[in-house]
Scaffold this active site. Structure first.
Site: not given
Length: 233
Positions: A22, A20
């Site tokens: 963020d 991922d």
């Protein structure tokens, strides 16, 4: 969570690691940062929290956030100039280590390609290894929606992206690393063979409880991958 021998083995044996972006690969939530830049930060941050906590369908949350923000092409360009990526400590070293081990690195994010592509390029990650959302603009550069064909614009999108990666490259073992409910889905739906939850930026209790391994520091991953392993893995 305590590292188990099985988790360490799967980490070392994985053909690819998907991150991922963020609050994992980077220390901030780019959607929230862009919203703050546009003057609608608090409203959008609340919607992001609901989406990451799993309490609202992701595509609806994305649509709502973007309709509040309405970023223009010029807005995004100015944001990138004024807000350099805050890469999480240890990530450049981890990416280099994975590459040296022959393990491919992918970015699978609910964020935006316009923001993530420069980050990927700076770390030597091919843009073909980036799966994220695309903001659409009209001929005048005004906001015109988002590409609804992208895997990660919807709930269940990250497992779908990982299944696509496995099919395209012939991988059998893929690890997902992330902080949110949409990252956890990759493991719960069987696309990823291992899910490492990351709480170094924000701790999400429901994610921590279901992760195969939950870490607070990227160095923990580096230590496992750099250590000598039985069987040469």
């Amino acid at each position: 969570m305590e590292l188990t021998a099985d988790v360490a083995r799967k980490l070392r044996a994985a053909e690819a690691v998907c991150f991922d972006v963020d609050s994992t690969f980077c220390e901030d939530e780019s959607i929230d940062e862009l919203a703050a830049f546009l003057g609608v930060g608090e409203q959008v941050a609340a919607l992001t929290a609901k989406a990451m906590g799993g309490s609202v369908e992701f595509k609806e949350a994305l649509r709502t956030r973007l309709s509040v923000m309405k970023p223009t092409h010029g807005d995004v360009e100015r944001f990138l100039r004024e807000h350099p990526h805050r890469v999480t400590k240890g990530i450049p070293e981890l990416v280099s280590l994975l590459k040296s081990r022959g393990q491919e690195v992918f970015l699978v994010s609910g964020g935006f390609r316009q923001i993530i592509h420069p980050l990927a390029e700076s770390l030597g990650i091919p843009l073909s290894h980036v799966f994220a959302n695309t903001i659409l603009f009209d001929s005048h550069g005004a906001y015109a929606g988002f590409d609804e064909s992208e895997f990660t614009c919807r709930s269940g999108g990250k497992p779908a992206a990982i299944r696509h990666i496995k099919d395209k490259y012939g991988y059998e073992s893929v690890v997902m690393v992330g902080d949110g409910a949409t990252d956890l889905e990759a493991r719960l739906e069987g696309a990823a063979s291992l899910f490492v939850g990351y709480g170094g930026v924000v701790v999400r209790k429901n994610v921590a409880e279901q992760a195969d391994w939950y870490i607070m520091d990227v160095q923990q991953l580096i230590d496992v991958l750099a250590a000598p392993a039985p069987g040469g893995l």
